[in-house]
Design a protein around this motif. Sequence first.
Motif, PDB file in Angstrom:
ATOM      1  N   ILE A   1      12.089   6.703 -16.557  1.00 11.25           N
ATOM      2  CA  ILE A   1      10.654   6.785 -16.820  1.00 11.25           C
ATOM      3  C   ILE A   1       9.875   7.314 -15.623  1.00 11.25           C
ATOM      4  O   ILE A   1       8.798   7.895 -15.779  1.00 11.25           O
ATOM      5  N   TRP A   2      10.402   7.165 -14.410  1.00 10.25           N
ATOM      6  CA  TRP A   2       9.672   7.615 -13.221  1.00 10.25           C
ATOM      7  C   TRP A   2       9.864   9.090 -12.937  1.00 10.25           C
ATOM      8  O   TRP A   2       9.243   9.625 -12.028  1.00 10.25           O
ATOM      9  N   ARG A   3      10.707   9.759 -13.667  1.00  9.05           N
ATOM     10  CA  ARG A   3      10.886  11.206 -13.477  1.00  9.05           C
ATOM     11  C   ARG A   3       9.755  11.936 -14.208  1.00  9.05           C
ATOM     12  O   ARG A   3       9.979  12.633 -15.208  1.00  9.05           O
ATOM     13  N   THR A   4       8.556  11.779 -13.709  1.00 12.45           N
ATOM     14  CA  THR A   4       7.383  12.198 -14.476  1.00 12.45           C
ATOM     15  C   THR A   4       7.357  13.696 -14.746  1.00 12.45           C
ATOM     16  O   THR A   4       6.994  14.126 -15.842  1.00 12.45           O
ATOM     17  N   GLN A   5       7.728  14.510 -13.772  1.00 11.32           N
ATOM     18  CA  GLN A   5       7.692  15.952 -13.994  1.00 11.32           C
ATOM     19  C   GLN A   5       8.734  16.376 -15.023  1.00 11.32           C
ATOM     20  O   GLN A   5       8.462  17.210 -15.889  1.00 11.32           O
ATOM     21  N   GLU A   6       9.932  15.786 -14.946  1.00 16.92           N
ATOM     22  CA  GLU A   6      10.985  16.121 -15.911  1.00 16.92           C
ATOM     23  C   GLU A   6      10.600  15.657 -17.310  1.00 16.92           C
ATOM     24  O   GLU A   6      10.804  16.373 -18.298  1.00 16.92           O
ATOM     25  N   VAL A   7      10.042  14.448 -17.395  1.00 15.63           N
ATOM     26  CA  VAL A   7       9.624  13.924 -18.695  1.00 15.63           C
ATOM     27  C   VAL A   7       8.514  14.789 -19.279  1.00 15.63           C
ATOM     28  O   VAL A   7       8.514  15.118 -20.474  1.00 15.63           O
TER      29      VAL A   7
ATOM     30  N   LYS B   1     -13.203  -5.159 -27.014  1.00 20.76           N
ATOM     31  CA  LYS B   1     -14.408  -4.327 -26.965  1.00 20.76           C
ATOM     32  C   LYS B   1     -14.488  -3.331 -28.114  1.00 20.76           C
ATOM     33  O   LYS B   1     -15.582  -2.975 -28.566  1.00 20.76           O
ATOM     34  N   TYR B   2     -13.321  -2.854 -28.570  1.00 21.88           N
ATOM     35  CA  TYR B   2     -13.293  -1.803 -29.579  1.00 21.88           C
ATOM     36  C   TYR B   2     -12.426  -2.225 -30.759  1.00 21.88           C
ATOM     37  O   TYR B   2     -11.828  -3.296 -30.776  1.00 21.88           O
ATOM     38  N   ASN B   3     -12.300  -1.332 -31.732  1.00 15.25           N
ATOM     39  CA  ASN B   3     -11.403  -1.512 -32.857  1.00 15.25           C
ATOM     40  C   ASN B   3      -9.959  -1.586 -32.368  1.00 15.25           C
ATOM     41  O   ASN B   3      -9.542  -0.815 -31.525  1.00 15.25           O
ATOM     42  N   GLN B   4      -9.179  -2.516 -32.917  1.00 12.89           N
ATOM     43  CA  GLN B   4      -7.806  -2.676 -32.461  1.00 12.89           C
ATOM     44  C   GLN B   4      -6.911  -1.505 -32.847  1.00 12.89           C
ATOM     45  O   GLN B   4      -5.751  -1.447 -32.411  1.00 12.89           O
ATOM     46  N   ASN B   5      -7.415  -0.582 -33.655  1.00 17.62           N
ATOM     47  CA  ASN B   5      -6.648   0.628 -33.940  1.00 17.62           C
ATOM     48  C   ASN B   5      -6.559   1.539 -32.716  1.00 17.62           C
ATOM     49  O   ASN B   5      -5.728   2.450 -32.683  1.00 17.62           O
ATOM     50  N   ASN B   6      -7.420   1.337 -31.728  1.00 17.45           N
ATOM     51  CA  ASN B   6      -7.345   2.114 -30.486  1.00 17.45           C
ATOM     52  C   ASN B   6      -6.247   1.537 -29.606  1.00 17.45           C
ATOM     53  O   ASN B   6      -6.446   0.562 -28.893  1.00 17.45           O
ATOM     54  N   ARG B   7      -5.071   2.146 -29.665  1.00 15.26           N
ATOM     55  CA  ARG B   7      -3.941   1.662 -28.880  1.00 15.26           C
ATOM     56  C   ARG B   7      -3.915   2.383 -27.531  1.00 15.26           C
ATOM     57  O   ARG B   7      -4.163   3.591 -27.446  1.00 15.26           O
ATOM     58  N   ILE B   8      -3.597   1.635 -26.478  1.00 20.68           N
ATOM     59  CA  ILE B   8      -3.442   2.226 -25.150  1.00 20.68           C
ATOM     60  C   ILE B   8      -2.033   2.813 -25.058  1.00 20.68           C
ATOM     61  O   ILE B   8      -1.039   2.091 -25.197  1.00 20.68           O
ATOM     62  N   VAL B   9      -1.928   4.107 -24.844  1.00 26.92           N
ATOM     63  CA  VAL B   9      -0.626   4.782 -24.835  1.00 26.92           C
ATOM     64  C   VAL B   9      -0.531   5.700 -23.618  1.00 26.92           C
ATOM     65  O   VAL B   9      -1.532   6.002 -22.968  1.00 26.92           O
ATOM     66  N   LEU B  10       0.698   6.141 -23.351  1.00 29.19           N
ATOM     67  CA  LEU B  10       0.935   7.131 -22.310  1.00 29.19           C
ATOM     68  C   LEU B  10       0.912   8.514 -22.932  1.00 29.19           C
ATOM     69  O   LEU B  10       1.664   8.794 -23.870  1.00 29.19           O
ATOM     70  N   ALA B  11       0.042   9.374 -22.434  1.00 30.73           N
ATOM     71  CA  ALA B  11       0.051  10.778 -22.840  1.00 30.73           C
ATOM     72  C   ALA B  11       0.825  11.566 -21.797  1.00 30.73           C
ATOM     73  O   ALA B  11       0.788  11.261 -20.608  1.00 30.73           O
ATOM     74  N   GLU B  12       1.534  12.567 -22.246  1.00 33.54           N
ATOM     75  CA  GLU B  12       2.337  13.404 -21.350  1.00 33.54           C
ATOM     76  C   GLU B  12       1.447  14.102 -20.345  1.00 33.54           C
ATOM     77  O   GLU B  12       0.389  14.630 -20.680  1.00 33.54           O
ATOM     78  N   GLY B  13       1.857  14.071 -19.088  1.00 33.94           N
ATOM     79  CA  GLY B  13       1.122  14.761 -18.037  1.00 33.94           C
ATOM     80  C   GLY B  13       2.049  15.667 -17.240  1.00 33.94           C
ATOM     81  O   GLY B  13       3.243  15.740 -17.510  1.00 33.94           O
ATOM     82  N   VAL B  14       1.516  16.348 -16.265  1.00 35.07           N
ATOM     83  CA  VAL B  14       2.310  17.286 -15.478  1.00 35.07           C
ATOM     84  C   VAL B  14       3.068  16.556 -14.382  1.00 35.07           C
ATOM     85  O   VAL B  14       4.280  16.702 -14.227  1.00 35.07           O
TER      86      VAL B  14
END
Length: 302
Positions: free
Chosen positions: A102-108, A61-74
């Motif tokens: 990877i599942w230690r989301t708050q610590e990460v 749908k979009y330009n392949q430069n748009n990569r799907i990534v994980l952004a840091e959350g709380v």
Amino acid sequence: MSLIDPYIGIADQTYLEAARWQHGQNATLWPNDGHAYQWNAKRLNDQTRYGINLQGWSDSKYNQNNRIVLAEGVDKYAWRWLNTYALDWAVLPVVFVPTDLIWRTQEVGAAASRWAHNLLRVSEWYQSKLGKKYRVCRPQVVPDSRSRSGVWDLYQSSITTGTETPEQYNDKRYRPWRTVIADYSAHMRNRVNTNLIYAFTHYTGTDTDWDYAAAGGGANLFVSSFGATHTLPDLATVTDPRQQTLAYAIAHEIGHCFGLGHTEKQFSLDDWHRSIMQASKPPGAILCEHEKARLLNNPFFT
């Protein structure tokens, strides 16, 4: 100083569109709590959970430069679009997280925030010397293919003994730096803008402080796991030895990314040994006049 947000958010509708692109127009979404890894598709009259290829849908749908990534959350991860080519002359903090953590989301999230904070502290230090600072983005989280013990093995393999040939020394000394560069490029499918500086570290747990490895040059900075373990205060007041080591590691290695080499005596007369670009931790920290002159015209500094 605030963080730049280079990410574009993904709405619930995006997941549904991706599910229908992949599994047919009758596909729906399984209920979840919004966690990135819990989005699944459901086909009509079928109780199987199907994965959703968000990146494939995005590429179509979009330009392949748009990569799907994980952004840091709380308290949870969220998928975001990141187009590294949409932003120049900034520092992007990247935290690699082992598979078993990877599942230690708050610590990460806390570790990623510390890493970005520490890069901001060093930017403030550069501003105190130059009158200009560099910009720092919100951090990105990358799931590592290694376990925590695998990261430990990587660090152990980089320890030098002084008995190596120059080629062996360079191979070992810079192994973690080269590894994260290659892993990140593969993760982003080579959609990596070299007008950014990628500041890499590992999250290895709240109780770890494994070593003090660091390297920098070109578009890539690496500081081992202690980069996200400690929180730097104002660098004018730092007294803790490990915090001092961390501050020096970041400021020195990112200096290489800005194009500075190791300061040598013939370049700066009496003050050369106090430069942050001294090859070993200096007594105090300054930028010599020739280093300031070079950085003042550097596009990373605003």
